[in-house]
Design an enzyme around this catalytic site. Structure first.
Site, PDB file in Angstrom:
ATOM      1  N   ASN A 155      41.954 -27.201  42.249  1.00 20.85           N
ATOM      2  CA  ASN A 155      42.247 -28.632  42.154  1.00 20.85           C
ATOM      3  C   ASN A 155      43.180 -28.873  40.959  1.00 20.85           C
ATOM      4  OD1 ASN A 155      40.056 -27.873  40.465  1.00 20.85           O
ATOM      5  ND2 ASN A 155      39.512 -30.022  40.168  1.00 20.85           N
ATOM      6  N   GLU A 253      33.827 -23.714  32.195  1.00 15.29           N
ATOM      7  CA  GLU A 253      33.835 -25.138  32.550  1.00 15.29           C
ATOM      8  C   GLU A 253      33.481 -25.198  34.021  1.00 15.29           C
ATOM      9  OE1 GLU A 253      34.416 -28.294  34.224  1.00 15.29           O
ATOM     10  OE2 GLU A 253      36.580 -28.008  33.978  1.00 15.29           O
ATOM     11  N   GLU A 462      36.334 -26.300  24.968  1.00 17.54           N
ATOM     12  CA  GLU A 462      37.757 -26.121  24.720  1.00 17.54           C
ATOM     13  C   GLU A 462      38.364 -27.497  24.490  1.00 17.54           C
ATOM     14  OE1 GLU A 462      39.954 -23.175  26.985  1.00 17.54           O
ATOM     15  OE2 GLU A 462      38.082 -22.475  27.897  1.00 17.54           O
TER      16      GLU A 462
END
Length: 493
Positions: A155, A253, A462
């Protein structure tokens, strides 16, 4: 509409050269509107990863040895080169991923800003020093970790690749990037960008391929001490287990099932706009989507009705049409997965909008934005990440119940709170288990802030200096300033 200049084959970029796979294997790449192959990509495997890691390792001493300013200047040139291909990037991204062209057009600007921002960060970033009275002085030396392994999702792939590329390069790491196999087209622009910016050969290497093959080989490689991954929670768990063999540093993530909490005293129009945009933009294929909407009971019926009306009016269409607000979902496998959740939702809750293919789009991976109401907390559509234009709505009666429902899943990536009572808003922001909170705001990202989640939504942070910390190792050097008075064990009096 088919973009101009589509590559006939998307090849690896290793050691500054476009190359085929060692074994010559390729895989088909399809667009989500027709689901037919339009090109092929090199299918990387362990041998290709090994070539890329070797090239990155050979380039590391020179790149790491440059001054921060010299690396920053290269990043500025990368940013300029990214912006120069803005139109082609938007066309490629929309065509390959199904993202509406109007939403794809911002990707070049955002990607370029990532490089400019981290160029600024690395120049301005200082190192710590400590003094222990007049006896000792200690200072921190920051060094790049080495060859970084970057594995990115499908994505908004180009922009998300830049989130990892920019801080890794700024920190002095060389790297191997493994783009998502479903959307490799925009990554084919990187080699020309890096060449134009003067990035030395071997500093950046790109290996395409299937996650279980090329991605696994990158995770397993003993000369890659660091892995940064964005993707599903299940894959993240697998990468962490695999990385344990070599005690790699990891940043994960992962998935989300983010709550949007709307109190009866909220600015209704602002909250409604944010909820609709937050779950249906990017085709609903976003990790921070507010896919669980929790509404205080006095407002619940009105908010649910208006949310359903807005969902019914969202323009679903061809990704290349500037009027389109929701395009085609990325891949038939993912489309089938989202549709399976819609069928599950029909059994678990009350469908108030969508749930079907739009009549005017008989082909392609299209779904009318879908709203389920009266969703119970143990429902699968409440608990599991769908990653599509589907939202679950549930009522709550008081602040305590809102917090309990917000925290009632395994995920904890983002949360959105809407209330005119800022004291209450801050209380809830502190009580919700989530790495990122937006209070009376939609998802506005500041590159200086830590990005990441808790629980099953990720490990590590991050963003800003946090990214530099991840891609570097710190060592402390202690220096005596005066006479050393060490206890004299074993000395003869």
């Amino acid at each position: 509409m088919t973009p101009e200049n589509l590559p006939s084959v998307i090849r690896h970029w290793i050691g500054g050269e476009l190359v085929d796979s060692v074994d010559g294997q390729t895989f088909d790449v399809s667009d989500p509107v027709s689901n037919t192959p339009y090109t092929q990509a090199a299918r990387g495997a362990a041998g290709d990863i090994d070539r890329a890691v070797s090239a990155a390792g050979a380039a590391f001493p020179q790149w790491a040895g440059l001054s921060n300013r010299a690396r920053a200047n290269t990043l500025y040139r990368i940013a300029d080169a990214v912006e120069a291909c803005h139109d082609q990037l938007a066309d490629f991204e929309s065509y390959d991923s199904g993202l509406p062209i109007t939403q794809a057009k911002g990707q070049a600007r955002r990607a370029a800003e990532n490089f400019r921002y981290f160029a600024d960060v690395i120049v301005a970033l200082g190192e710590e020093a400590f003094r222990q009275g007049e006896e000792q002085f200690s200072y921190v030396v920051r060094r790049p970790v080495g060859v970084a392994g970057l594995i990115t999702p499908w994505n908004t792939p180009f922009m998300l690749e830049s989130w990892k590329l920019a801080p890794a390069l700024a920190s002095g790491c060389t790297l191997v990037l493994k783009p998502a196999e479903w959307t490799p087209l925009s990554a084919s622009l990187w080699p020309e960008i890096f060449a134009e910016a003067g990035v030395p050969a071997g500093v950046v290497n790109i290996v395409h391929g299937i996650g279980e093959e090329a991605g696994q080989a990158l995770v397993d490689h003993p000369d890659v001490p660091l892995i940064s991954f964005t993707g599903s929670t299940d894959t993240g768990r697998h990468i962490i287990r695999s990385s344990a063999q070599h005690l790699k540093t990891t940043s994960m993530e992962l998935g989300g099932k983010s709550p949007a909490i709307v109190f009866a005293d909220a600015d209704l129009e602002a909250a409604l706009d944010s909820v609709v945009f937050g779950v249906f933009s990017l085709n609903g294929e976003r990790c921070t989507a507010g896919s669980r909407v929790l509404v205080e009971r006095p407002l619940y019926e009105e908010f649910t009705r208006r949310l359903a009306e807005r969902a019914a009016n969202v323009r679903v269409g061809l990704p290349a049409d500037p009027a389109t607000e929701v395009g085609a979902l990325v891949h038939p496998e993912h489309y089938a997965r989202v549709l399976s959740y819609v069928e599950t939702g029909r059994k678990e809750a009350r469908l108030v909008a969508g749930g079907t293919r739009p009549d005017h789009l008989p082909d392609g991976n299209y779904l009318q934005p879908t709203v389920f109401a009266d969703v119970e907390r143990d429902a699968r559509i409440f608990q599991e990440e769908i990653f599509g234009p589907v939202v679950a709505v549930a009522p709550f009666d008081d602040e305590a119940e809102a917090i309990e429902l917000a925290n009632a899943t395994q995920f904890g990536l983002a949360a959105y709170i809407w209330t005119s009572d800022l004291k209450r808003g801050h209380r809830i922001a502190h009580a919700v288990d989530s790495g990122m909170i937006w209070l009376n705001s939609h998802n506005v990202r500041d590159l200086r802030t830590p990005f990441g989640g808790v629980k099953a939504s990720g490990v590590g942070r991050e963003g800003g200096a946090h990214s530099i910390d991840f891609y570097t190792e710190s060592k402390i050097v202690h220096v005596a300033l005066g006479d050393v008075h060490t206890p004299r064990f074993g000395a003869i009096s």
